[in-house]
Every structure is written in structure tokens, then in C-alpha cells.
Design an enzyme around this catalytic site. Structure first.
Site, PDB file in Angstrom:
ATOM      1  N   ASP A 237       0.579  -1.541  -0.118  1.00  0.00           N
ATOM      2  CA  ASP A 237      -0.227  -0.002  -0.062  1.00  0.00           C
ATOM      3  C   ASP A 237       0.781   1.007   0.277  1.00  0.00           C
ATOM      4  O   ASP A 237       0.417   2.581  -1.168  1.00  0.00           O
ATOM      5  CB  ASP A 237      -1.027  -0.063   1.176  1.00  0.00           C
ATOM      6  CG  ASP A 237      -2.287  -1.253   0.900  1.00  0.00           C
ATOM      7  OD1 ASP A 237      -2.185  -1.413  -0.392  1.00  0.00           O
ATOM      8  OD2 ASP A 237      -2.741  -1.427   2.046  1.00  0.00           O
ATOM      9  N   HIS A 260      -3.297   4.918   4.265  1.00  0.00           N
ATOM     10  CA  HIS A 260      -3.665   5.800   3.490  1.00  0.00           C
ATOM     11  C   HIS A 260      -4.320   7.516   3.456  1.00  0.00           C
ATOM     12  O   HIS A 260      -2.742   8.400   3.343  1.00  0.00           O
ATOM     13  CB  HIS A 260      -4.689   5.230   2.392  1.00  0.00           C
ATOM     14  CG  HIS A 260      -4.755   3.906   2.399  1.00  0.00           C
ATOM     15  ND1 HIS A 260      -3.748   3.627   1.402  1.00  0.00           N
ATOM     16  CD2 HIS A 260      -5.423   3.095   2.314  1.00  0.00           C
ATOM     17  CE1 HIS A 260      -3.967   2.037   1.075  1.00  0.00           C
ATOM     18  NE2 HIS A 260      -5.268   1.680   1.643  1.00  0.00           N
TER      19      HIS A 260
END
Length: 299
Positions: A237, A260
Site C-alpha cells: 500500500d 493511506h
């Protein structure tokens, strides 16, 4: 060293994680200095990959323009960034990138099928000059540090018997990414999945595209691909989120319990001060160019 795109267009159809509907995605080559561009063919809207176009980071990295969004872009971006793709158009007929098996290995296979094409323009990279860090009161932390190499260090600590404390050090190369990072799947807890579905999210999520855990164990019949698959996926990620920088990274990414959201704050903070970074031309920067030549060399 020159900029890269793919040698030919390739196309797949897959399920979107949250809506659970089929999505057709086509990857198309682009010329030098055009960057990574998403195009919603159903809406006729082009959304360049840029920090200012990030509109949500709660469940995934989402970009948008004029009310039109593309969600869950991080796994595809992770593969594109790992392969050093500078210019590409991603055409979608819905608002999500297909989740495939919850990792980025399918995207790696797609790029391998398309092939890599070098362009005429020289490749540029962003080199970290001063450490930049984002922290929270809960002890979560993400940072970018100066280095002449490309390194990702990540640690997590979950109060769960299968996960617990995990750390992973990733010294970047394409082959190491494919072998050690790309196969790591996203994960979630059963009670979270049930809640998300109750509010109309994760409708495409299943044990075919995610690791699902209850309070004590992994529910997937096949088990884990690595004992530390969870932290490896966090690096997957992070690589995707760093693609928002717009240039290939030369430096060290270091995180504990990153997300994120924190990655987005980190990329914004880096660009707040020009003393934090330097944009280098890899045709001229011999030392950094050698790092990439080694990293891009295929076994």
C-alpha cells in the site's frame, strides 16, 4: 535512464471491492512527460494522478475531479510504481479499480504481458534531502528520510493472536517486489466486513480477494501466503501511495502503523518546503541512476 511506459495496451475485467460490480480496465501507453492518468470512460472525465486530486483516504486512496472519482487505486499504483512506469492511461468504466485477489500480483502479470517501453525523455526522480515525519497521538508514524537507495521499512502491532508485532524491511528491486511484496493480500476483520456491508461498502469483498480474520484465526481455507503477510501488504500500500509524489522515490520510507491517510499527509508535507527534496535527472545523476539500473534489472 529514460522514462517508461508499457509497450502495448492490455485489458482485464474484475470486481470492484466496495460496489461488487464488474469493472473493465484498460492500460494504455502514453508519451513522455504525460504522467499517470485515469480516465472514466462512462463519465468522459480525465483525472490526473496528483496529490491535489486526492479526495478520500479512509478505506482506500481515492482521487476525483468534478464530482467523479476513482477508488482503490493503491494496488495498481503499487505495481506501476514498482516497475518504474512514468506514463500510462488507466481507462475504467466504473468508479473502482478491480481488486483482483487483493494483492498487486495480478497487475504485475498484466504489466509483464504488456511489456516495458523506454521513451525518449530522461527519467526524473525525487530525492529526499531532509527527514519529513507525520505522527499521531496514538503513536502512529510515517516518515521519509534521506538515502541513496530505495528502502521501505514498516512495523505494525495488532492485538490479535495471528498478527501481533510484525516488521519488514524492503530493499527495492522489481524482482524483490514481485517475490516478497506483490503477493501480499489486503486483510480485514469479520466484524468490520459485516459493518461495512451494512452501510453498502465491501460488497465485492470475499475470501477470494482478502484475508479475513475472526477474533482468533484466519478464516481463509488456504491460510496465509507468508507468516507476516499483513505487514508486507502495508508496504504494498505504501509503495502505491508514494506514487502520488509524481516521481520515482530515492530515499527511505519508514512507518509504524501507517495508513493511506497518513501517507497522504506525508506527501503533502514533503512538498511544503523545497528544502525537503530535490528533483534529479537520472540521465545526469550517475549514482542514483546506477541504483535504478540495478533495481530494474530482471533476474
Amino acid at each position: 535512464m529514460r522514462q517508461r511506459t508499457i509497450a502495448k495496451s492490455v485489458e482485464i475485467v474484475g470486481i470492484g471491492l466496495h460496489k461488487g460490480v464488474p469493472v473493465k480496465m484498460r492500460l494504455e501507453p502514453l508519451d513522455s512527460n504525460m504522467g499517470i492518468i485515469f480516465y472514466r470512460s462512462d463519465e468522459g472525465i480525465t483525472i490526473p494522478l496528483a496529490i491535489e486530486n486526492v479526495v478520500d483516504t479512509k478505506m482506500a486512496t481515492v482521487i476525483g475531479k468534478d464530482g467523479v472519482v476513482v477508488s482503490t487505486i493503491e494496488h495498481l499504483l503499487s505495481a506501476l510504481y514498482a516497475y518504474g512506469i512514468d506514463n500510462i492511461r488507466v481507462v475504467l468504466d466504473n468508479d473502482e479499480v478491480p481488486v483482483l485477489d487483493g494483492s498487486s500480483s495480478g497487475y504485475c502479470m498484466l504489466i509483464d504481458e504488456a511489456g516495458i517501453k523506454e521513451l525518449e525523455a530522461s527519467k526524473k526522480a525525487i530525492k529526499i534531502k531532509k527527514e519529513v515525519e507525520v505522527t499521531t497521538s496514538e503513536g502512529k508514524r510515517v516518515a521519509l528520510k534521506p538515502s541513496n537507495h530505495i528502502i521501505y521499512d514498516f512495523s505494525i502491532d495488532f492485538d490479535h493472536p495471528v498478527i501481533g508485532e510484525q516488521k519488514f524491511h524492503f530493499d527495492y528491486s522489481i524482482d524483490e517486489y514481485k517475490e516478497s511484496i506483490s503477493k501480499a493480500r489486503t486483510f480485514g476483520f469479520l466484524h468490520e466486513v459485516q459493518y461495512l456491508r451494512s452501510i453498502g461498502l465491501a460488497l465485492g469483498g470475499s475470501m477470494e480477494n482478502a484475508i479475513v480474520l475472526d477474533n482468533t484465526k484466519v478464516l481463509n481455507p488456504e491460510g496465509l501466503r507468508y507468516d507476516d503477510e499483513f505487514v508486507r501488504h502495508k508496504i504494498l500500500d505504501a509503495v502505491g501511495d508514494m506514487a502520488l509524489l509524481g516521481y520515482t522515490l530515492v530515499g527511505e520510507y519508514d512507518a509504524h502503523a501507517g495508513s493511506h491517510y497518513l501517507n497522504h499527509l506525508l506527501t503533502k508535507k514533503l512538498y511544503e518546503n523545497e528544502e525537503n527534496y530535490e528533483i534529479i535527472d537520472l540521465e545526469e545523476a550517475d549514482e542514483e541512476s546506477k541504483v535504478f539500473q540495478t533495481a530494474y534489472a530482471r533476474a
